[in-house]
Design a protein around this motif. Sequence first.
Motif, PDB file in Angstrom:
ATOM      1  N   CYS A  75       0.928   2.519   6.761  1.00  0.00           N
ATOM      2  CA  CYS A  75       2.329   2.903   6.942  1.00  0.00           C
ATOM      3  C   CYS A  75       3.230   2.221   5.912  1.00  0.00           C
ATOM      4  O   CYS A  75       3.167   1.003   5.735  1.00  0.00           O
ATOM      5  CB  CYS A  75       2.784   2.501   8.338  1.00  0.00           C
ATOM      6  SG  CYS A  75       3.326   3.865   9.323  1.00  0.00           S
ATOM      7  N   HIS A  76       4.061   2.999   5.257  1.00  0.00           N
ATOM      8  CA  HIS A  76       5.070   2.479   4.326  1.00  0.00           C
ATOM      9  C   HIS A  76       6.390   3.147   4.646  1.00  0.00           C
ATOM     10  O   HIS A  76       6.428   4.292   5.076  1.00  0.00           O
ATOM     11  CB  HIS A  76       4.672   2.768   2.878  1.00  0.00           C
ATOM     12  CG  HIS A  76       3.396   2.113   2.482  1.00  0.00           C
ATOM     13  ND1 HIS A  76       3.283   0.767   2.259  1.00  0.00           N
ATOM     14  CD2 HIS A  76       2.151   2.617   2.296  1.00  0.00           C
ATOM     15  CE1 HIS A  76       2.041   0.468   1.945  1.00  0.00           C
ATOM     16  NE2 HIS A  76       1.336   1.568   1.965  1.00  0.00           N
ATOM     17  N   GLN A  77       7.453   2.449   4.403  1.00  0.00           N
ATOM     18  CA  GLN A  77       8.785   2.954   4.727  1.00  0.00           C
ATOM     19  C   GLN A  77       9.107   4.206   3.924  1.00  0.00           C
ATOM     20  O   GLN A  77       9.709   5.140   4.438  1.00  0.00           O
ATOM     21  CB  GLN A  77       9.836   1.878   4.482  1.00  0.00           C
ATOM     22  CG  GLN A  77      11.230   2.326   4.857  1.00  0.00           C
ATOM     23  CD  GLN A  77      12.286   1.283   4.538  1.00  0.00           C
ATOM     24  OE1 GLN A  77      11.995   0.241   3.973  1.00  0.00           O
ATOM     25  NE2 GLN A  77      13.511   1.578   4.898  1.00  0.00           N
ATOM     26  N   THR A  80      12.235   6.750   4.518  1.00  0.00           N
ATOM     27  CA  THR A  80      12.764   6.775   5.882  1.00  0.00           C
ATOM     28  C   THR A  80      13.594   5.525   6.144  1.00  0.00           C
ATOM     29  O   THR A  80      13.516   4.543   5.405  1.00  0.00           O
ATOM     30  CB  THR A  80      11.616   6.833   6.921  1.00  0.00           C
ATOM     31  OG1 THR A  80      10.824   5.652   6.795  1.00  0.00           O
ATOM     32  CG2 THR A  80      10.758   8.059   6.720  1.00  0.00           C
ATOM     33  N   ASP A  85      10.985   3.919  10.617  1.00  0.00           N
ATOM     34  CA  ASP A  85       9.721   3.263  10.300  1.00  0.00           C
ATOM     35  C   ASP A  85       9.242   2.421  11.486  1.00  0.00           C
ATOM     36  O   ASP A  85       8.061   2.458  11.842  1.00  0.00           O
ATOM     37  CB  ASP A  85       9.886   2.397   9.047  1.00  0.00           C
ATOM     38  CG  ASP A  85       8.558   2.022   8.423  1.00  0.00           C
ATOM     39  OD1 ASP A  85       7.646   2.875   8.385  1.00  0.00           O
ATOM     40  OD2 ASP A  85       8.443   0.864   7.977  1.00  0.00           O
ATOM     41  N   ARG A  88       7.982   4.755  14.216  1.00  0.00           N
ATOM     42  CA  ARG A  88       6.683   5.324  13.852  1.00  0.00           C
ATOM     43  C   ARG A  88       5.569   4.312  14.089  1.00  0.00           C
ATOM     44  O   ARG A  88       4.530   4.641  14.681  1.00  0.00           O
ATOM     45  CB  ARG A  88       6.701   5.783  12.403  1.00  0.00           C
ATOM     46  CG  ARG A  88       5.465   6.546  12.001  1.00  0.00           C
ATOM     47  CD  ARG A  88       5.697   7.240  10.669  1.00  0.00           C
ATOM     48  NE  ARG A  88       4.655   6.836   9.765  1.00  0.00           N
ATOM     49  CZ  ARG A  88       4.785   6.666   8.469  1.00  0.00           C
ATOM     50  NH1 ARG A  88       5.949   6.864   7.898  1.00  0.00           N
ATOM     51  NH2 ARG A  88       3.783   6.316   7.719  1.00  0.00           N
ATOM     52  N   LEU A 112       4.811  -4.014   9.734  1.00  0.00           N
ATOM     53  CA  LEU A 112       6.135  -3.471   9.442  1.00  0.00           C
ATOM     54  C   LEU A 112       6.707  -4.088   8.174  1.00  0.00           C
ATOM     55  O   LEU A 112       7.141  -3.367   7.272  1.00  0.00           O
ATOM     56  CB  LEU A 112       7.091  -3.710  10.612  1.00  0.00           C
ATOM     57  CG  LEU A 112       8.553  -3.337  10.366  1.00  0.00           C
ATOM     58  CD1 LEU A 112       8.691  -1.835  10.189  1.00  0.00           C
ATOM     59  CD2 LEU A 112       9.431  -3.838  11.498  1.00  0.00           C
TER      60      LEU A 112
END
Length: 117
Positions: A75-77, A80, A85, A88, A112
């Motif tokens: 997951c990468h920002q 968004t 983020d 998600r 995160l």
Amino acid sequence: MHGSVDSSLVPAHHEWSTIDAMLIQCFFLTISPDLFHTVMQDGDDALTVWTKPNRLFTDNRLQCRIFLQQEFFGCHQDNTSVDDDCHRLKTLADELGDIGAKIDDDLLLSTLTAGLN
């Protein structure tokens, strides 16, 4: 007598059929119609109707875990907002928790921050 059953306590065949039909109706009302029609075949009893979707969702637990972990740790920002983020990642962590892969707060926070712009 040990091991015997009082026949007055056992419902007659038609009563079992009624109970079985009521259980199948409950399944129909609680799962999506598409899923119900995918697993239900003529002549299936309530146990069969319960077991088929259960197998569909539990037999692929490992595959689901691998997919969700890849998505979670990748997951990468990107474009968004931080709120989106966070949401998600939290959703993915909850889905992983649902299948037995617990994500603690420290791991959630470090993932995160690693993915922020």
